[in-house]
Design a protein around this motif. Structure first.
Motif, PDB file in Angstrom:
ATOM      1  N   LEU A  40       3.702   9.907   4.099  1.00  0.00           N
ATOM      2  CA  LEU A  40       4.585   9.914   2.489  1.00  0.00           C
ATOM      3  C   LEU A  40       5.715   9.932   2.012  1.00  0.00           C
ATOM      4  O   LEU A  40       6.005   9.687   1.498  1.00  0.00           O
ATOM      5  CB  LEU A  40       2.826   9.255   2.210  1.00  0.00           C
ATOM      6  CG  LEU A  40       2.928   8.700   0.423  1.00  0.00           C
ATOM      7  CD1 LEU A  40       3.378   7.093   0.678  1.00  0.00           C
ATOM      8  CD2 LEU A  40       1.525   9.250   0.041  1.00  0.00           C
ATOM      9  N   GLU A  41       5.218  11.521   2.608  1.00  0.00           N
ATOM     10  CA  GLU A  41       6.545  11.861   1.951  1.00  0.00           C
ATOM     11  C   GLU A  41       7.622  11.469   2.499  1.00  0.00           C
ATOM     12  O   GLU A  41       8.756  11.355   1.932  1.00  0.00           O
ATOM     13  CB  GLU A  41       6.657  13.787   2.392  1.00  0.00           C
ATOM     14  CG  GLU A  41       8.052  14.603   1.672  1.00  0.00           C
ATOM     15  CD  GLU A  41       7.370  14.611   0.263  1.00  0.00           C
ATOM     16  OE1 GLU A  41       8.720  15.121  -0.028  1.00  0.00           O
ATOM     17  OE2 GLU A  41       6.428  15.310  -0.696  1.00  0.00           O
ATOM     18  N   ASP A  42       7.853  11.103   3.667  1.00  0.00           N
ATOM     19  CA  ASP A  42       9.223  10.744   4.260  1.00  0.00           C
ATOM     20  C   ASP A  42       9.574   9.316   3.069  1.00  0.00           C
ATOM     21  O   ASP A  42      10.633   9.214   2.946  1.00  0.00           O
ATOM     22  CB  ASP A  42       8.757  10.170   5.898  1.00  0.00           C
ATOM     23  CG  ASP A  42       8.860  11.816   6.846  1.00  0.00           C
ATOM     24  OD1 ASP A  42       9.206  12.706   6.410  1.00  0.00           O
ATOM     25  OD2 ASP A  42       8.298  11.488   7.655  1.00  0.00           O
ATOM     26  N   ALA A  91       0.577  -1.228   0.170  1.00  0.00           N
ATOM     27  CA  ALA A  91      -0.256  -0.060  -0.085  1.00  0.00           C
ATOM     28  C   ALA A  91       0.780   1.717  -0.438  1.00  0.00           C
ATOM     29  O   ALA A  91       0.388   2.233  -0.681  1.00  0.00           O
ATOM     30  CB  ALA A  91      -1.382  -0.393   0.918  1.00  0.00           C
ATOM     31  N   ALA A  92       1.892   1.164   1.029  1.00  0.00           N
ATOM     32  CA  ALA A  92       3.508   1.920   1.135  1.00  0.00           C
ATOM     33  C   ALA A  92       3.598   2.697  -0.467  1.00  0.00           C
ATOM     34  O   ALA A  92       4.075   4.090  -1.240  1.00  0.00           O
ATOM     35  CB  ALA A  92       3.566   1.733   1.703  1.00  0.00           C
ATOM     36  N   HIS A  93       3.660   1.079  -0.994  1.00  0.00           N
ATOM     37  CA  HIS A  93       4.564   1.775  -2.512  1.00  0.00           C
ATOM     38  C   HIS A  93       3.155   2.035  -3.383  1.00  0.00           C
ATOM     39  O   HIS A  93       3.907   2.942  -4.296  1.00  0.00           O
ATOM     40  CB  HIS A  93       4.592   0.096  -2.454  1.00  0.00           C
ATOM     41  CG  HIS A  93       5.605   0.143  -4.472  1.00  0.00           C
ATOM     42  ND1 HIS A  93       6.440  -1.424  -4.387  1.00  0.00           N
ATOM     43  CD2 HIS A  93       5.497   0.145  -5.525  1.00  0.00           C
ATOM     44  CE1 HIS A  93       7.040  -1.502  -5.221  1.00  0.00           C
ATOM     45  NE2 HIS A  93       6.495  -0.351  -6.310  1.00  0.00           N
ATOM     46  N   GLU A 106      -1.971  15.416   0.255  1.00  0.00           N
ATOM     47  CA  GLU A 106      -0.391  15.984  -0.290  1.00  0.00           C
ATOM     48  C   GLU A 106      -0.190  14.253   0.787  1.00  0.00           C
ATOM     49  O   GLU A 106       0.076  14.311   1.758  1.00  0.00           O
ATOM     50  CB  GLU A 106      -0.683  17.235   0.960  1.00  0.00           C
ATOM     51  CG  GLU A 106      -1.235  18.333  -0.586  1.00  0.00           C
ATOM     52  CD  GLU A 106      -0.235  18.177  -1.782  1.00  0.00           C
ATOM     53  OE1 GLU A 106       0.931  17.620  -1.860  1.00  0.00           O
ATOM     54  OE2 GLU A 106      -1.331  18.628  -2.704  1.00  0.00           O
ATOM     55  N   PRO A 107       1.006  13.933  -0.241  1.00  0.00           N
ATOM     56  CA  PRO A 107       2.075  13.097   1.016  1.00  0.00           C
ATOM     57  C   PRO A 107       2.327  13.833   2.185  1.00  0.00           C
ATOM     58  O   PRO A 107       2.632  12.721   3.006  1.00  0.00           O
ATOM     59  CB  PRO A 107       3.302  13.186  -0.443  1.00  0.00           C
ATOM     60  CG  PRO A 107       2.470  13.478  -1.670  1.00  0.00           C
ATOM     61  CD  PRO A 107       1.253  14.689  -1.119  1.00  0.00           C
ATOM     62  N   THR A 108       2.559  14.629   2.515  1.00  0.00           N
ATOM     63  CA  THR A 108       2.741  14.792   3.929  1.00  0.00           C
ATOM     64  C   THR A 108       1.620  15.050   4.984  1.00  0.00           C
ATOM     65  O   THR A 108       2.009  15.110   5.854  1.00  0.00           O
ATOM     66  CB  THR A 108       3.846  16.912   3.532  1.00  0.00           C
ATOM     67  OG1 THR A 108       2.086  17.747   3.147  1.00  0.00           O
ATOM     68  CG2 THR A 108       4.290  17.120   3.342  1.00  0.00           C
ATOM     69  N   ALA A 109       0.912  15.305   4.236  1.00  0.00           N
ATOM     70  CA  ALA A 109      -0.596  15.230   5.519  1.00  0.00           C
ATOM     71  C   ALA A 109      -1.042  13.392   4.916  1.00  0.00           C
ATOM     72  O   ALA A 109      -2.162  13.062   5.897  1.00  0.00           O
ATOM     73  CB  ALA A 109      -2.048  15.350   4.450  1.00  0.00           C
ATOM     74  N   ILE A 110      -0.685  12.629   4.737  1.00  0.00           N
ATOM     75  CA  ILE A 110      -0.343  10.771   4.795  1.00  0.00           C
ATOM     76  C   ILE A 110       0.212  10.453   5.858  1.00  0.00           C
ATOM     77  O   ILE A 110       1.496  10.285   5.581  1.00  0.00           O
ATOM     78  CB  ILE A 110      -0.465  10.640   3.732  1.00  0.00           C
ATOM     79  CG1 ILE A 110      -1.985  10.665   2.234  1.00  0.00           C
ATOM     80  CG2 ILE A 110      -0.645   8.943   3.275  1.00  0.00           C
ATOM     81  CD1 ILE A 110      -2.234  10.468   1.199  1.00  0.00           C
ATOM     82  N   THR A 111       0.160   9.716   6.432  1.00  0.00           N
ATOM     83  CA  THR A 111       0.302   8.815   7.906  1.00  0.00           C
ATOM     84  C   THR A 111       0.741   7.869   6.954  1.00  0.00           C
ATOM     85  O   THR A 111      -0.045   7.152   6.713  1.00  0.00           O
ATOM     86  CB  THR A 111       0.737   8.851   9.420  1.00  0.00           C
ATOM     87  OG1 THR A 111      -0.699   8.654   9.690  1.00  0.00           O
ATOM     88  CG2 THR A 111       0.517  11.037   9.643  1.00  0.00           C
TER      89      THR A 111
END
Length: 143
Positions: free
Chosen positions: A132-134, A10-12, A72-77
């Motif tokens: 997700l940004e990380d 899922a992260a991929h 945004e990727p910064t808002a998805i952990t």
């Protein structure tokens, strides 16, 4: 017993969509994502449906159909992703009740529940720290 890779896949998929969008594309197809994961597009569609239900991904039908991030990727952990694809607890107790006449059978549930609760709390705390940004940054640094 094999390890569960659902969170990783899922992260991929989400990282792939995020990078694809960052490079100027509006939507990604499940076939494109599946090629990166090296799996069947049906597996990706099922997984992305779970992520859509959780508000992490969205889809477009018809001409130009595909998948996009809902945030945004910064808002998805990674905790968001974990909760979307792993709704149950990390560990489970016996499928059938152990012998209550046995000291171990009687006490194993409470003893293991305490340990499992602590592990689950630590896992959630760690996953909440990573966005997700990380993940995307780590992917790009690894290449």
């Amino acid at each position: 017993m094999s390890a569960n890779s659902k969170l990783t896949v899922a992260a991929h998929a989400l990282a792939w969509i995020g990078l694809y969008q960052r490079r100027g594309h509006e939507v990604a197809t499940s076939e494109q994502i599946a090629a990166s994961v090296n799996t069947n597009p049906v597996v990706i569609r099922r997984l992305l449906a779970e992520l859509r239900k959780a508000g992490l991904a969205d889809s477009r039908r018809g001409v130009g159909a595909g998948w996009m991030l809902s945030r945004e990727p910064t808002a998805i952990t990674l905790l968001d992703v974990y909760e979307a694809v792993e709704p149950g607890p990390l560990f489970a107790l016996h499928r059938s009740t152990p012998n209550p006449e046995c000291v171990v059978g009687r006490g194993i549930g409470p003893a293991m529940t305490t340990v499992y609760d602590d592990v689950e709390t630590a896992l959630r705390k760690e996953l909440a720290k990573t966005t997700l940004e990380d993940v995307l940054r780590g992917v790009l640094n690894a290449t």
